[in-house]
Design an enzyme around this catalytic site. Structure first.
Site, PDB file in Angstrom:
ATOM      1  N   SER A  22      -1.039  -4.297  -9.920  1.00 27.55           N
ATOM      2  CA  SER A  22      -2.036  -5.187 -10.530  1.00 27.55           C
ATOM      3  C   SER A  22      -2.136  -4.953 -12.036  1.00 27.55           C
ATOM      4  O   SER A  22      -2.989  -5.525 -12.694  1.00 27.55           O
ATOM      5  CB  SER A  22      -3.404  -4.964  -9.868  1.00 27.55           C
ATOM      6  OG  SER A  22      -3.748  -3.586  -9.893  1.00 27.55           O
ATOM      7  N   HIS A 155     -28.628 -44.198 -11.182  1.00 27.75           N
ATOM      8  CA  HIS A 155     -27.461 -44.938 -10.658  1.00 27.75           C
ATOM      9  C   HIS A 155     -26.587 -45.489 -11.780  1.00 27.75           C
ATOM     10  O   HIS A 155     -25.932 -46.512 -11.606  1.00 27.75           O
ATOM     11  CB  HIS A 155     -27.882 -46.096  -9.747  1.00 27.75           C
ATOM     12  CG  HIS A 155     -28.916 -45.721  -8.741  1.00 27.75           C
ATOM     13  ND1 HIS A 155     -28.602 -45.243  -7.492  1.00 27.75           N
ATOM     14  CD2 HIS A 155     -30.268 -45.726  -8.809  1.00 27.75           C
ATOM     15  CE1 HIS A 155     -29.717 -44.986  -6.825  1.00 27.75           C
ATOM     16  NE2 HIS A 155     -30.750 -45.258  -7.603  1.00 27.75           N
ATOM     17  N   SER A 276      -3.608 -40.902 -29.489  1.00 21.14           N
ATOM     18  CA  SER A 276      -2.642 -41.192 -28.433  1.00 21.14           C
ATOM     19  C   SER A 276      -1.254 -41.216 -29.041  1.00 21.14           C
ATOM     20  O   SER A 276      -1.081 -41.618 -30.197  1.00 21.14           O
ATOM     21  CB  SER A 276      -2.969 -42.552 -27.817  1.00 21.14           C
ATOM     22  OG  SER A 276      -1.804 -43.113 -27.253  1.00 21.14           O
ATOM     23  N   LYS A 282      -6.336 -45.286 -30.642  1.00 22.40           N
ATOM     24  CA  LYS A 282      -7.113 -44.415 -29.766  1.00 22.40           C
ATOM     25  C   LYS A 282      -7.712 -43.199 -30.466  1.00 22.40           C
ATOM     26  O   LYS A 282      -7.123 -42.612 -31.361  1.00 22.40           O
ATOM     27  CB  LYS A 282      -6.235 -43.902 -28.606  1.00 22.40           C
ATOM     28  CG  LYS A 282      -5.855 -44.964 -27.614  1.00 22.40           C
ATOM     29  CD  LYS A 282      -7.043 -45.522 -26.831  1.00 22.40           C
ATOM     30  CE  LYS A 282      -7.630 -44.526 -25.893  1.00 22.40           C
ATOM     31  NZ  LYS A 282      -7.006 -44.504 -24.584  1.00 22.40           N
ATOM     32  N   GLU A 289     -13.439 -33.991 -21.947  1.00 20.89           N
ATOM     33  CA  GLU A 289     -12.726 -34.196 -20.678  1.00 20.89           C
ATOM     34  C   GLU A 289     -12.150 -32.885 -20.147  1.00 20.89           C
ATOM     35  O   GLU A 289     -12.161 -32.624 -18.947  1.00 20.89           O
ATOM     36  CB  GLU A 289     -11.609 -35.220 -20.867  1.00 20.89           C
ATOM     37  CG  GLU A 289     -12.145 -36.621 -21.097  1.00 20.89           C
ATOM     38  CD  GLU A 289     -11.059 -37.627 -21.459  1.00 20.89           C
ATOM     39  OE1 GLU A 289      -9.864 -37.323 -21.267  1.00 20.89           O
ATOM     40  OE2 GLU A 289     -11.411 -38.707 -21.946  1.00 20.89           O
TER      41      GLU A 289
HETATM   42  N1  ARG Z   1      -5.801  -1.797  -7.909  1.00 20.03           N
HETATM   43  C1  ARG Z   1      -6.739  -1.630  -6.830  1.00 20.03           C
HETATM   44  C2  ARG Z   1      -7.717  -2.810  -6.814  1.00 20.03           C
HETATM   45  O1  ARG Z   1      -7.762  -3.470  -7.795  1.00 20.03           O
HETATM   46  C3  ARG Z   1      -7.518  -0.382  -7.032  1.00 20.03           C
HETATM   47  C4  ARG Z   1      -8.032   0.231  -5.788  1.00 20.03           C
HETATM   48  C5  ARG Z   1      -6.896   0.709  -4.975  1.00 20.03           C
HETATM   49  N2  ARG Z   1      -7.283   1.462  -3.845  1.00 20.03           N
HETATM   50  C6  ARG Z   1      -6.465   1.647  -2.830  1.00 20.03           C
HETATM   51  N3  ARG Z   1      -6.897   2.347  -1.862  1.00 20.03           N
HETATM   52  N4  ARG Z   1      -5.262   1.136  -2.825  1.00 20.03           N
HETATM   53  O2  ARG Z   1      -8.368  -3.061  -5.848  1.00 20.03           O
END
Ligand code: ARG
Length: 459
Positions: A22, A155, A276, A282, A289
């Protein structure tokens, strides 16, 4: 080797490293992760759980790492999975055994819960500031347009005359509740989970309160299982943001309508419009938007988070790593929308005469005409019917009610007298609605004063 590699005989597959990692999106938690670790290490030292010198060395080195991350001189590794293990690994590479003591009495499960709460608490403060800036603008516009008459709609049909100030102040109230919701959300987020460990707390005599005080939390979590598995603080924030975006999208929709040739109530500043590529004439309200369009992202994140947490058994499950991209995206989205929206609104030119003309059409004073007859002793239901017929007559004659002659008026009721003209003028329709919450300049002014009072809390 992985920090958790002891139990394993083989390494993870490369595809699993990429899949599991992550770091790509949780590296933005680096500051909170380091601050949290410093507080934890300090506490470990103070409580005699690790030697004080080690704690001091950990803290000093973590600050150096923070500095290096901010200078951009650190490359995080996908193999080290997430921000927590990346930082810990760097720490250990710099100070060896002392660094290996940092994770005593802690798990990534309570660590990630801590980091995310800390991060989102800061973001809530920033979002509030942006809402307050927008509210200031709304107050300024309202002060300037206390007497700017426009049609109010139901409305999307012209209904009764109001003022632009009254309309703007309606949004002020919405954003005021949004701020209140963010503050409520903050209170529940402001609880410190470290000490929950992986799920079952820890046997080390941690001083949880010290860590909470040190990190500016007002309480500590009450249950270790809940401490690591709760993500409702993020869901609640996503819901607050969804409501903010919903409000913005309604506002945007109106600005888009108002800037159309059909309405021409406002003209967007060139700086907040686009042209545009094919149609030379335009001038498109793209900003409004796009804000309207981005609302879907916020709702999407809310549903992502709710669905991710649905049916998860206690406590931590890896599913929960998915919380980050969703909540970060929704926070980023609203933070991108609010300032540009505020600037766009502030720079829009208001076309008072178009608004006034629109209020003159559409029989927006028909209710007041009916009320006029009520004042002359006719029951409201009967008066409603009489004026209904009068409106139909006007439509056929292509006239506004105020354009009828006294003769024409008297075809509908002999109770109508010369004073009718002053009683059904748009100005009168508005000024007579001076009860609290009404559109009369007097009551909107009171509401603006209250608005300024509210903002004083945030000076
Ligand atoms: N990167 C993990 C998360 O964002 C951290 C916690 C990980 N814990 C584990 N037991 N793998 O959730």
């Amino acid at each position: 080797m992985k920090l958790w590699g002891g139990r394993f005989t083989a390494g993870t597959d490369k595809s699993v490293d990429d899949f599991n990692s992550s770091i790509r999106f949780d590296q933005r938690l680096y500051k909170q992760d380091i601050e949290g670790s410093i507080a934890h290490a300090e506490m470990l030292g103070r409580c005699g759980i690790i030697p004080e010198e080690d704690a001091a060395l950990i803290c000093k080195t973590l600050l150096e790492i923070l500095d290096d991350v901010e200078k951009g001189s650190i490359e995080f590794e996908v193999d080290a999975e997430d921000i927590h293990m990346n930082i810990e690994k760097i720490l250990i590479s710099r100070i060896g055994d002392a660094g290996k003591k940092l994770h005593t009495g802690r798990s990534r499960n309570d660590q990630v819960a801590l980091d995310l709460r800390m991060y989102l608490k800061v973001e809530i403060g920033e979002m509030k500031g942006m809402l307050i800036d927008l509210q200031k603008k709304l107050l300024h516009i309202s002060e300037e347009h206390l007497e700017t008459i426009m049609p109010g709609y139901t409305h999307l049909q012209r209904a009764q005359p109001i003022t632009l100030a009254h309309h703007m102040m309606a949004y002020f109230q919405m954003f005021r509740r949004d701020i209140g919701r963010l503050e409520d959300c903050y209170k529940r987020m402001d609880v410190m989970p470290l000490g929950s460990g992986a799920l079952a707390g820890t046997s080390y005599p941690l001083d949880r309160q010290y860590v909470a005080d040190r990190l500016g939390f007002s309480a500590i979590t009450e249950n270790s299982l809940d401490g690591v598995s709760d993500r409702d603080f993020a869901i609640e924030l996503a819901s607050c943001i969804s409501i903010i975006m919903m409000h913005l999208s309604r506002f945007c929709e109106e600005l888009v309508l108002w800037s159309s040739t059909e309405f021409s109530f406002i003209e967007m500043d060139d700086a907040f419009s686009t042209g545009s590529s094919i149609m030379p004439q335009k001038k498109n309200p793209d900003v409004a938007e796009l804000v309207r369009g981005k609302t879907g992202r916020a709702y999407g994140s809310l549903v992502t988070l709710l669905t991710m947490m649905k049916s998860l058994p206690l406590t931590y499950n890896k599913d929960m790593q998915e919380d980050k991209e969703a909540i970060f995206d929704t926070v980023d989205t609203v933070k991108m929308c609010l300032p540009v929206f505020t600037k766009m609104l502030a720079s829009a030119k208001i076309n008072r005469s178009k608004m006034y003309k629109a209020a003159q059409g559409g029989f927006t004073n028909a209710t007041d005409m009916a009320d006029y007859l009520v004042k002359k002793g006719i029951p409201f239901r009967s008066s409603h019917e009489i004026i209904g017929k009068m409106v139909l007559y006007c439509i056929n004659q292509d006239k506004a009610i105020a354009e009828l002659s006294m003769e024409e008026f008297n075809q509908f009721s002999d109770k109508i007298e010369d004073d009718v003209y002053s009683q059904i003028s748009l100005e009168k329709c508005v000024s007579s609605r001076n009860l609290p919450g009404g559109p009369a300049a007097e009551s909107v002014k009171r509401s603006i004063e209250k608005g300024y009072k509210f903002l004083e809390n945030y000076e």
